[in-house]
Design a protein around this motif. Sequence first.
Motif, PDB file in Angstrom:
ATOM      1  N   TYR A  57      80.532 -48.898 -43.393  1.00  0.00           N
ATOM      2  CA  TYR A  57      79.586 -48.609 -44.468  1.00  0.00           C
ATOM      3  C   TYR A  57      80.106 -49.346 -45.684  1.00  0.00           C
ATOM      4  O   TYR A  57      81.310 -49.360 -45.949  1.00  0.00           O
ATOM      5  CB  TYR A  57      79.530 -47.106 -44.776  1.00  0.00           C
ATOM      6  CG  TYR A  57      78.760 -46.293 -43.770  1.00  0.00           C
ATOM      7  CD1 TYR A  57      77.387 -46.067 -43.934  1.00  0.00           C
ATOM      8  CD2 TYR A  57      79.383 -45.739 -42.663  1.00  0.00           C
ATOM      9  CE1 TYR A  57      76.665 -45.305 -43.021  1.00  0.00           C
ATOM     10  CE2 TYR A  57      78.672 -44.988 -41.736  1.00  0.00           C
ATOM     11  CZ  TYR A  57      77.320 -44.770 -41.922  1.00  0.00           C
ATOM     12  OH  TYR A  57      76.615 -44.035 -41.017  1.00  0.00           O
ATOM     13  N   VAL A  65      76.217 -47.654 -47.627  1.00  0.00           N
ATOM     14  CA  VAL A  65      75.056 -48.106 -46.869  1.00  0.00           C
ATOM     15  C   VAL A  65      75.549 -48.652 -45.530  1.00  0.00           C
ATOM     16  O   VAL A  65      76.530 -49.404 -45.467  1.00  0.00           O
ATOM     17  CB  VAL A  65      74.269 -49.182 -47.639  1.00  0.00           C
ATOM     18  CG1 VAL A  65      73.079 -49.672 -46.829  1.00  0.00           C
ATOM     19  CG2 VAL A  65      73.808 -48.636 -48.986  1.00  0.00           C
ATOM     20  N   LEU A  66      74.855 -48.281 -44.486  1.00  0.00           N
ATOM     21  CA  LEU A  66      75.205 -48.704 -43.138  1.00  0.00           C
ATOM     22  C   LEU A  66      75.330 -50.216 -43.058  1.00  0.00           C
ATOM     23  O   LEU A  66      74.482 -50.958 -43.552  1.00  0.00           O
ATOM     24  CB  LEU A  66      74.135 -48.214 -42.157  1.00  0.00           C
ATOM     25  CG  LEU A  66      74.384 -48.462 -40.682  1.00  0.00           C
ATOM     26  CD1 LEU A  66      75.625 -47.720 -40.194  1.00  0.00           C
ATOM     27  CD2 LEU A  66      73.160 -48.045 -39.871  1.00  0.00           C
ATOM     28  N   VAL A  73      72.321 -45.049 -33.003  1.00  0.00           N
ATOM     29  CA  VAL A  73      71.824 -45.154 -34.380  1.00  0.00           C
ATOM     30  C   VAL A  73      72.600 -44.199 -35.277  1.00  0.00           C
ATOM     31  O   VAL A  73      73.112 -43.178 -34.821  1.00  0.00           O
ATOM     32  CB  VAL A  73      70.305 -44.890 -34.461  1.00  0.00           C
ATOM     33  CG1 VAL A  73      69.539 -45.943 -33.710  1.00  0.00           C
ATOM     34  CG2 VAL A  73      69.967 -43.500 -33.968  1.00  0.00           C
ATOM     35  N   CYS A  75      73.461 -42.635 -39.546  1.00  0.00           N
ATOM     36  CA  CYS A  75      72.980 -42.334 -40.895  1.00  0.00           C
ATOM     37  C   CYS A  75      72.985 -43.646 -41.680  1.00  0.00           C
ATOM     38  O   CYS A  75      73.924 -44.429 -41.586  1.00  0.00           O
ATOM     39  CB  CYS A  75      73.893 -41.327 -41.567  1.00  0.00           C
ATOM     40  SG  CYS A  75      74.009 -39.753 -40.701  1.00  0.00           S
ATOM     41  N   THR A  76      71.953 -43.867 -42.466  1.00  0.00           N
ATOM     42  CA  THR A  76      71.821 -45.130 -43.187  1.00  0.00           C
ATOM     43  C   THR A  76      72.526 -45.101 -44.534  1.00  0.00           C
ATOM     44  O   THR A  76      73.149 -46.078 -44.936  1.00  0.00           O
ATOM     45  CB  THR A  76      70.331 -45.462 -43.390  1.00  0.00           C
ATOM     46  OG1 THR A  76      69.695 -45.464 -42.113  1.00  0.00           O
ATOM     47  CG2 THR A  76      70.160 -46.818 -44.026  1.00  0.00           C
ATOM     48  N   ARG A  77      72.449 -43.981 -45.244  1.00  0.00           N
ATOM     49  CA  ARG A  77      73.041 -43.883 -46.580  1.00  0.00           C
ATOM     50  C   ARG A  77      73.831 -42.586 -46.718  1.00  0.00           C
ATOM     51  O   ARG A  77      73.389 -41.533 -46.244  1.00  0.00           O
ATOM     52  CB  ARG A  77      71.967 -43.939 -47.663  1.00  0.00           C
ATOM     53  CG  ARG A  77      71.246 -45.263 -47.683  1.00  0.00           C
ATOM     54  CD  ARG A  77      70.139 -45.321 -48.730  1.00  0.00           C
ATOM     55  NE  ARG A  77      69.480 -46.619 -48.684  1.00  0.00           N
ATOM     56  CZ  ARG A  77      69.895 -47.690 -49.348  1.00  0.00           C
ATOM     57  NH1 ARG A  77      70.938 -47.610 -50.130  1.00  0.00           N
ATOM     58  NH2 ARG A  77      69.249 -48.835 -49.242  1.00  0.00           N
ATOM     59  N   CYS A 109      75.517 -37.252 -37.935  1.00  0.00           N
ATOM     60  CA  CYS A 109      74.599 -38.336 -37.566  1.00  0.00           C
ATOM     61  C   CYS A 109      74.288 -38.265 -36.075  1.00  0.00           C
ATOM     62  O   CYS A 109      73.199 -38.605 -35.655  1.00  0.00           O
ATOM     63  CB  CYS A 109      75.203 -39.691 -37.910  1.00  0.00           C
ATOM     64  SG  CYS A 109      75.471 -39.941 -39.673  1.00  0.00           S
TER      65      CYS A 109
END
Length: 159
Positions: A57, A65-66, A73, A75-77, A109
């Motif tokens: 990240y 941010v990923l 997949v 968590c993105t943020r 996640c």
Amino acid sequence: MAEDLVINKTATKPQQYESLIPQIEGLLLGETDFIANLANVCAALKEQFNWFWVGFYLVRDGELVLAPFQGPVACTRIKKGKGVCGSSWAEAKTLIVPDVDAFPGHIACATASKSEIVLPLIKNGEVIGVLDVDSEFLNHFDITDQFYLEQVIKLVLNN
């Protein structure tokens, strides 16, 4: 360097790292693109250790941010101070979590993740990202992982 890694899953953990780290160094040699290098590091670590999830990240506009990763997949943020990754960022230190369900504020996640190690990427005194590694087994990470993964981070940051 050829893209094929020499993988030895029967060696001890330190021996596996000691074999892999020079290969990672070879992958990074001459490549100046930071994202490409993060991607190859993730792939090499995943291939050697077959962890559930391994990735980076990066700090962008006040959030993690990923970035490149290997695994399901994610968590993105992540906010600073939130979960294991956000806590590692806020504290600028490595966190080894033997049981993620016991970590206050853990961000799940993936429910299959049971233990985690997160290491900050520190450049010029500032955390610019984290390396996050998850296992589907409890108590999977220790100071041996911390020692060698910190060497991997140094390679990435000094390339």
